[in-house]
Design an enzyme around this catalytic site. Structure first.
Site, PDB file in Angstrom:
ATOM      1  N   ASP A 243       6.004   1.515   6.862  1.00 23.49           N
ATOM      2  CA  ASP A 243       4.571   1.251   6.639  1.00 23.49           C
ATOM      3  C   ASP A 243       3.980   2.241   5.652  1.00 23.49           C
ATOM      4  OD1 ASP A 243       1.971   0.381   6.879  1.00 23.49           O
ATOM      5  OD2 ASP A 243       1.663   1.210   8.880  1.00 23.49           O
TER       6      ASP A 243
ATOM      7  N   HIS B  77       2.664   4.857  11.822  1.00 23.41           N
ATOM      8  CA  HIS B  77       1.522   5.790  11.950  1.00 23.41           C
ATOM      9  C   HIS B  77       1.913   7.069  12.708  1.00 23.41           C
ATOM     10  CE1 HIS B  77      -1.171   1.913  11.727  1.00 23.41           C
ATOM     11  NE2 HIS B  77      -0.573   2.190  10.565  1.00 23.41           N
TER      12      HIS B  77
ATOM     13  N   GLU C  96      -5.267   2.083   2.287  1.00 28.26           N
ATOM     14  CA  GLU C  96      -5.187   0.898   3.171  1.00 28.26           C
ATOM     15  C   GLU C  96      -5.442   1.301   4.609  1.00 28.26           C
ATOM     16  OE1 GLU C  96      -3.165  -2.189   5.784  1.00 28.26           O
ATOM     17  OE2 GLU C  96      -2.844  -0.038   5.665  1.00 28.26           O
ATOM     18  N   GLU C  97      -4.881   2.449   4.989  1.00 25.02           N
ATOM     19  CA  GLU C  97      -4.969   2.897   6.386  1.00 25.02           C
ATOM     20  C   GLU C  97      -6.370   3.386   6.755  1.00 25.02           C
ATOM     21  OE1 GLU C  97      -2.654   2.111   8.210  1.00 25.02           O
ATOM     22  OE2 GLU C  97      -0.670   2.403   7.314  1.00 25.02           O
TER      23      GLU C  97
ATOM     24  N   HIS D 193       0.842  -1.203   0.000  1.00 23.77           N
ATOM     25  CA  HIS D 193       0.000   0.000   0.000  1.00 23.77           C
ATOM     26  C   HIS D 193       0.868   1.240   0.000  1.00 23.77           C
ATOM     27  CE1 HIS D 193       0.113   1.221   4.351  1.00 23.77           C
ATOM     28  NE2 HIS D 193       0.247  -0.065   4.597  1.00 23.77           N
TER      29      HIS D 193
ATOM     30  N   ASP E 183       3.666  -5.729   3.335  1.00 25.30           N
ATOM     31  CA  ASP E 183       3.285  -4.576   4.155  1.00 25.30           C
ATOM     32  C   ASP E 183       4.152  -4.581   5.407  1.00 25.30           C
ATOM     33  OD1 ASP E 183       2.125  -2.516   5.520  1.00 25.30           O
ATOM     34  OD2 ASP E 183       0.093  -3.364   5.566  1.00 25.30           O
TER      35      ASP E 183
END
Ligand SMILES: *[C@@H]1O[C@H](CO)[C@@H](O)[C@H](O)[C@H]1NC(C)=O
Length: 380
Positions: free
Chosen positions: A207, A348, A241-242, A188, A269
């Site tokens: 990520d 994140h 994706e998130e 992603h 991922d």
């Protein structure tokens, strides 16, 4: 195993017919117009309506989910298709070792580093921000330039557009047998800063910059080697994706709707982090994957990687884009950077950079090799 999954499948179908509360087309339209999102939090449980703020709160609490607002179909309200829907595919042992080893000998760490520095340069790659759009266009251009450098491959790179501003990207190496089942490698391209999604800094180096650049370098290596598969091979960079696996769900649903056959789908991922003090491994996710494909993936790792593989603890419901393909009945696998739980703790956030302690270029390099081997052995 087979029999029990058939019984399970029938039970699920009966449940769908008899007791499950179907969200009607009218309810879908009305709530979507209000800005609500339909969220699937658990297998076998009806999806629920949530606000965008609720979605963010779930992410912050580390709860994964499918946002099914745009793919939910009142006529087939089951989110996770039973295993028995999956095509029966058997995977042969790796048998092209000299060819594959010659290709992966050319893997370039310098390229991987350049690609990742390009991707992490965007303030964030959030699916609703302009820099997220810019990042998609950067992948389109970078993969497009690779394809243009090897015109004999007839490879194409296209956008898959969505209802939100960031597109997914699909690079395709056509097969000499065009209708053949497709081998898909996914990652992603979006990133998120959970404190401030739209404008916060989210370099997303691990990520999922890592998986995204593994795919770019694998695509380059295969074209540079003049790889002409029998059946098509596709590289997917998913948007959103998130935000509940949005891009991959849209694409998987459209493939299913058009009757497109998929030989195998592998998601990369997070491939660049080794927790300090732990032994470096490749961890195979055990849930929402195909057991036969996982066995094949293990044999690829043994044949082509310097690392051992282990079985990871489960990552749970809706943990990455492979689950979107699994839900449509396609065989999937996910080789992960570490045992689930030993993975990168700073994702994140603004700290997901290449300078985090544990970030390892030599680790992520292995996943590029596996991507090449996966594409070659299944596509040839
Ligand atoms: C590896 O790279 C060299 C130098 O670019 C090239 O000549 C050779 O064909 C490549 N080998 C493969 C198998 O791609």
């Amino acid at each position: 195993m087979k029999a029990s999954s058939v019984v399970f499948g029938v039970a699920l179908l009966l449940a769908a017919v008899s007791v499950r509360a179907v969200v009607s087309e009218a309810e879908l339209q009305e709530n979507t117009a209000k800005g609500l999102r339909l969220i699937s939090l658990e297998e076998g449980v009806d999806p629920v309506w949530k606000t965008e703020d609720d979605k963010l709160a779930l992410k912050r609490a580390r709860v994964n989910f499918f946002d099914v607002t745009e793919v939910y179909d009142p006529k087939t309200p089951i989110i996770v298709h039973p295993d028995s829907f999956a095509p029966a595919v058997t995977y042969p042992a790796p048998s092209h070792q000299s060819a594959v080893k010659a290709i992966i000998a050319n893997v370039s760490l310098a390229n991987i580093q350049t690609y990742l520095s390009g991707l992490t340069a965007f303030n964030n790659r959030y699916y609703k921000s302009q820099t997220g759009v810019d990042a998609t266009n950067w992948i389109l251009k970078t993969a497009g330039d690779i394809a243009a450098a090897y015109p004999a491959s007839q490879a194409t790179v296209t956008k898959f557009t969505h209802s939100w501003i960031q597109s997914s990207i699909i690079a395709r190496i056509p097969g000499t047998m065009p209708g053949g089942p497709i081998t898909i490698l996914g990652a992603h391209m979006d990133s998120i800063n959970l404190n401030s999604p739209t404008s916060g800094r989210a370099p997303g180096a691990d990520d999922d910059g890592s998986g995204s650049v593994n795919l770019l370098e694998a695509f380059r290596l295969l074209l540079a080697a003049g790889f002409r598969p029998t059946t098509p091979v596709e590289f997917h960079w998913y948007s959103g994706e998130e935000a509940g696996l949005l891009g991959s769900q849209a694409i998987a649903k459209s493939y299913k709707a058009s009757g497109t056959q998929v030989k195998a789908m592998m998601q990369l991922d997070m491939t660049a982090y080794v927790k300090p003090g732990t032994t470096e491994v490749i961890a195979l996710m055990p849930d929402y994957v195909d057991a036969g494909l996982n066995t094949f993936l293990g044999s690829l790792i043994t044949a082509y990687s310097r690392l051992p593989f282990v079985t990871s603890p489960k990552c749970g419901y809706a943990c990455s884009d492979h689950a979107s393909w699994y839900n449509q009945g396609y065989p999937t696998c996910l080789p992960f950077e570490a045992r689930y739980g030993d993975d990168n703790p700073v994702i994140h956030t603004s700290s997901d950079t290449v300078s985090v302690s544990g970030f390892s270029w030599s680790h992520t390099l292995e996943y590029t090799k596996i991507a090449v081997a996966f594409a070659y052995e299944l596509g040839i």
